[in-house]
Motif scaffolding. Structure first.
Motif, short mmCIF file in Angstrom:
data_model
loop_
_atom_site.label_atom_id
_atom_site.label_comp_id
_atom_site.label_asym_id
_atom_site.label_seq_id
_atom_site.Cartn_x
_atom_site.Cartn_y
_atom_site.Cartn_z
N GLN A 185 -18.06 -46.10 -52.70
CA GLN A 185 -16.75 -46.03 -52.07
C GLN A 185 -16.21 -44.62 -51.96
N VAL A 186 -16.88 -43.67 -52.61
CA VAL A 186 -16.41 -42.28 -52.57
C VAL A 186 -16.75 -41.68 -51.22
N GLN A 187 -15.74 -41.12 -50.58
CA GLN A 187 -15.93 -40.42 -49.30
C GLN A 187 -15.71 -38.94 -49.54
N LYS A 188 -16.83 -38.22 -49.63
CA LYS A 188 -16.75 -36.78 -49.87
C LYS A 188 -16.62 -36.05 -48.53
N GLU A 189 -16.42 -34.76 -48.65
CA GLU A 189 -16.50 -33.96 -47.44
C GLU A 189 -17.95 -33.88 -47.00
N MET A 190 -18.14 -33.69 -45.71
CA MET A 190 -19.51 -33.68 -45.18
C MET A 190 -20.33 -32.56 -45.81
N PRO A 191 -21.60 -32.84 -46.13
CA PRO A 191 -22.45 -31.77 -46.67
C PRO A 191 -22.50 -30.57 -45.73
N LYS A 192 -22.40 -29.37 -46.33
CA LYS A 192 -22.36 -28.16 -45.51
C LYS A 192 -23.62 -27.34 -45.73
N ARG A 193 -24.05 -26.75 -44.64
CA ARG A 193 -25.20 -25.84 -44.71
C ARG A 193 -24.76 -24.52 -45.34
N LYS A 194 -25.58 -24.01 -46.24
CA LYS A 194 -25.25 -22.74 -46.88
C LYS A 194 -25.40 -21.60 -45.87
N LYS A 195 -24.29 -20.82 -45.73
CA LYS A 195 -24.29 -19.75 -44.73
C LYS A 195 -24.32 -18.37 -45.37
N THR A 196 -23.89 -18.30 -46.62
CA THR A 196 -23.82 -17.01 -47.30
C THR A 196 -24.54 -17.10 -48.63
N PRO A 197 -24.93 -15.97 -49.18
CA PRO A 197 -25.64 -16.00 -50.46
C PRO A 197 -24.75 -16.54 -51.56
N LEU A 198 -25.38 -17.24 -52.52
CA LEU A 198 -24.66 -17.68 -53.70
C LEU A 198 -24.52 -16.52 -54.66
N LYS A 199 -23.33 -16.32 -55.17
CA LYS A 199 -23.08 -15.20 -56.09
C LYS A 199 -23.10 -15.70 -57.52
N THR B 187 -36.09 -32.34 -47.32
CA THR B 187 -36.11 -31.50 -46.12
C THR B 187 -34.80 -30.75 -45.96
N SER B 188 -33.70 -31.36 -46.42
CA SER B 188 -32.40 -30.71 -46.29
C SER B 188 -32.30 -29.44 -47.12
N LEU B 189 -33.12 -29.32 -48.18
CA LEU B 189 -33.06 -28.12 -49.01
C LEU B 189 -33.36 -26.86 -48.19
N LEU B 190 -34.44 -26.92 -47.41
CA LEU B 190 -34.82 -25.75 -46.62
C LEU B 190 -33.95 -25.60 -45.38
N ASP B 191 -33.14 -26.63 -45.07
CA ASP B 191 -32.19 -26.51 -43.97
C ASP B 191 -30.87 -25.92 -44.42
N GLY B 192 -30.73 -25.67 -45.73
CA GLY B 192 -29.51 -25.02 -46.21
C GLY B 192 -28.52 -25.94 -46.89
N TYR B 193 -28.95 -27.08 -47.39
CA TYR B 193 -28.05 -28.02 -48.06
C TYR B 193 -28.43 -28.14 -49.53
N ASN B 194 -27.41 -28.29 -50.38
CA ASN B 194 -27.67 -28.62 -51.78
C ASN B 194 -27.93 -30.12 -51.91
N VAL B 195 -28.81 -30.49 -52.84
CA VAL B 195 -29.19 -31.89 -53.04
C VAL B 195 -29.15 -32.19 -54.54
N CYS B 196 -28.64 -33.37 -54.87
CA CYS B 196 -28.60 -33.82 -56.26
C CYS B 196 -29.08 -35.26 -56.32
N ILE B 197 -30.02 -35.55 -57.22
CA ILE B 197 -30.53 -36.90 -57.44
C ILE B 197 -30.27 -37.25 -58.90
N MET B 198 -29.55 -38.34 -59.13
CA MET B 198 -29.08 -38.70 -60.46
C MET B 198 -29.54 -40.11 -60.81
N ALA B 199 -30.14 -40.28 -62.00
CA ALA B 199 -30.57 -41.60 -62.48
C ALA B 199 -29.56 -42.11 -63.50
N TYR B 200 -29.03 -43.32 -63.26
CA TYR B 200 -27.99 -43.90 -64.11
C TYR B 200 -28.44 -45.27 -64.58
#
Length: 592
Positions: A578-592, A253-266
């Motif tokens: 344990q990794v504390q990233k910056e908060m996910p941001k909504r995309k506001k401008t076009p990706l170049k 759902t976050s994709l259409l709200d303007g967030y990038n999402v990554c799912i990784m299998a390890y």
């Protein structure tokens, strides 16, 4: 009432005695029958002996006198046996008569006791019917209360999980899920005669709850040590593909709200990464993995939006021997220059792949058709663990371009508000009721303008954000869904490869070590994060340390044979949490 109870006890005791006597007689009958059978056997034996002696008599005249003596002895023995048999038959007839008498007496006593029990039950029911009904009502009330408490417990557990997910998102941590696969056929191997200790096929990794993994570390001569690992969600061997995807589904759902999402299998080879991400072959709906289910869910969400408001493109890459290959380049030659790609960092700090091929798609079936068409190009090699082991990291990227008027208006509103905030932070139209008026409680612009309906200043007459300017670009903004199936994390000794495959395994281990180093640097908040030590970490820089919502799906094997690799994967997941990233941001401008 006490007299009745004593009388019942007396009757029960009598029945017990009669049954005991009956069993004793039956045992005596069995003993006599056994003795009778033995005597018959002995009689048959004697008769056979007599026949043999008669035959010997015709053959040897010299032993005639001895045979006569033996015949006399045999006849006397037979007479004695016949007398014994007759005595046994007489005893048997007497025992049978006693048995018949006891059976008749037992039947009569049982009938009498049954009548008395029925009478007592009717009396008890008449006197204590009200008490029994009250007890039944009390039990029903307790069961209802127990069910309510169970429901409250389930609701509290769900609420705790939601609060924890919210906390993870606010802190910017990486979500880590774990999946323990069932025991498979290749787990059962013949142990070496020189090795001692626990069986290699013994199950030592358990999903003890929905957020905890238990590992029994067993070594020869050392007591069993239990290690506990906690993650956002833990799936056991009994969990289906649908149950796994239900925990991943909210991220889409976050994709259409303007967030990038990554799912990784390890995980190591054979731990179920490809099964979790792609599913089983042939592809059945119940066995579909995260990638086909995510594509179907994405287009379902898009179908609920205005027509032609979103477009989707798919790209497929693999990182093989620390080189990035574009699998959609339509060239099956792995060493072809046309298929290799470079990674560059743009002015905005994002990583991009040069000359990457994108295929436009309009349905989940088209996505899977594109992916299935190039999966055969992925590097594979048989190992000791798996006959068809993947030797490269596969990255499937779905790029969603938002063309809807609402999305464009949101982008223009955000850009305009951001510029006005920088120029006119002291204007009179900053209302004290607006959250941005308080510098100590100031939020990011994407939170302030998440949606026109939820904003505290969404009213046209009170909005602190001026109307969109005509000069704002009408280009759509883009979000990415990256689905990553990493290569196996086992050591060279476990894979048992040699030659060219040894170099492949070395490159895989170096790239995964670089990924672990990046997580360690982020967890310790070092000033330098070594993203460029590997093409894999450089390619996934935006997802690992950027503003994307990242979910790591740990896949572990349950048996003692792979306990070293399982512990390594669980340790990797613990570092990722344990990794504390910056908060996910909504995309506001076009990706170049």
């Amino acid at each position: 009432m006490p007299l009745f109870i004593n009388r019942d006890q007396i009757f029960a005791h009598q029945v017990h005695l009669l049954e005991h006597k009956l069993r004793s007689k039956e045992e005596r009958i069995l003993e006599l029958e056994t003795e009778n059978a033995i005597l018959h056997l002995r009689l048959a034996e004697c008769l056979g002996k007599l026949r043999r002696e008669k035959e010997e008599e015709t053959k040897a005249q010299k032993n005639h006198q001895n045979q006569k003596n033996s015949q006399k002895i045999t006849q006397s023995a037979l007479a004695k046996l016949l007398s014994e048999v007759q005595a046994v038959k007489q005893d048997l007839s007497e025992v049978f008569g006693v048995y018949v008498n006891f059976a008749t007496e037992l039947q009569e006593k049982s009938k009498e006791l049954q009548e008395k029990v029925e009478h007592a039950s009717s009396v008890l029911k008449g006197h204590r019917g009200d008490d029994v009904q009250s007890l039944q009502d009390h039990v029903a009330a307790l069961e209802c209360s127990l069910e309510e408490e169970k429901q409250k417990c389930r609701e509290e557990r769900q609420r705790r999980r939601e609060l924890h997910n919210t906390l993870v998102e606010l802190r910017g941590n990486i979500r880590v899920h774990c999946r323990v696969r069932p025991v498979l056929h290749f787990d059962h191997v013949q142990p070496s005669t020189l090795t001692t200790g626990p069986a290699l096929s013994e199950e030592v990794v358990y999903a003890v709850s929905d957020d905890t993994v238990l590992v029994n570390c067993m070594k020869t001569g050392i007591p069993v040590q239990n290690k506990m690992f906690e993650f956002e969600r833990v799936h056991g061997p009994e969990d289906s593909q649908d149950a796994v995807f239900e925990e991943v589904k909210p991220l889409l759902t976050s994709l259409l709200d303007g967030y990038n999402v990554c799912i990784m299998a390890y995980g190591q080879t054979g731990s179920g990464k490809t099964h979790t991400m792609m599913g089983s072959q042939p592809m059945k709906e119940a066995q579909q993995g995260i990638i086909p289910k995510a594509a179907a869910e994405l287009f379902r969400l898009i179908s609920e939006k205005p027509a032609e408001s979103h477009t989707v493109e798919v790209s497929v890459m693999e990182v093989y021997n620390n080189e990035v290959f574009d699998l959609l380049a339509r060239d099956e030659d792995r060493n072809s220059v046309d298929q290799r790609r470079d990674i560059i960092t743009t002015s905005t700090g994002t990583s991009q792949v040069t000359a990457l091929t994108y295929e436009p798609v309009s349905s989940a079936s088209e996505v899977m058709q594109v992916i299935s068409g190039v999966l055969k190009l992925r590097a594979r090699c048989p190992t000791l663990v798996h006959t068809d082991s993947s030797r490269s990291h596969l990255i499937v990227t779905l790029t969603i371009s938002s063309n809807s008027p609402n999305a464009l208006a949101l982008a223009r509103r955000l850009q305009s508000a951001k510029k006005d905030m920088q120029r006119s932070t002291q204007r009179e139209w900053w209302s004290p009721r607006c959250r941005r008026a308080n510098p100590s409680a100031r939020l990011s612009s994407d939170e302030l303008f998440a949606s026109p309906a939820s904003s505290p200043c969404h009213s046209p007459c009170h909005s602190p954000c001026p109307s969109p300017r005509p000069s704002i670009s009408q280009a759509p903004f883009k979000t990415k869904l990256q689905l990553v199936d990493l290569a196996g994390s086992e050591c060279v000794g476990m894979s048992g490869v040699s030659g060219a495959a040894l170099w492949e395994t070395s490159c895989i281990n170096r790239s995964l070590s670089a990924l672990s180093d990046v997580l360690g640097a982020l967890a310790e908040q070092r000033p330098h994060v070594p993203y460029r030590n590997s093409k894999l970490t450089h390619l996934l820089q935006d997802a690992i340390g950027g503003d994307a919502k990242l979910l790591v799906m740990l896949c572990v094997s349950p048996t003692q044979r792979f306990i070293t690799e399982s512990l390594q994967s669980l340790g990797f997941g613990t570092r990722a949490r344990q990794v504390q990233k910056e908060m996910p941001k909504r995309k506001k401008t076009p990706l170049k």
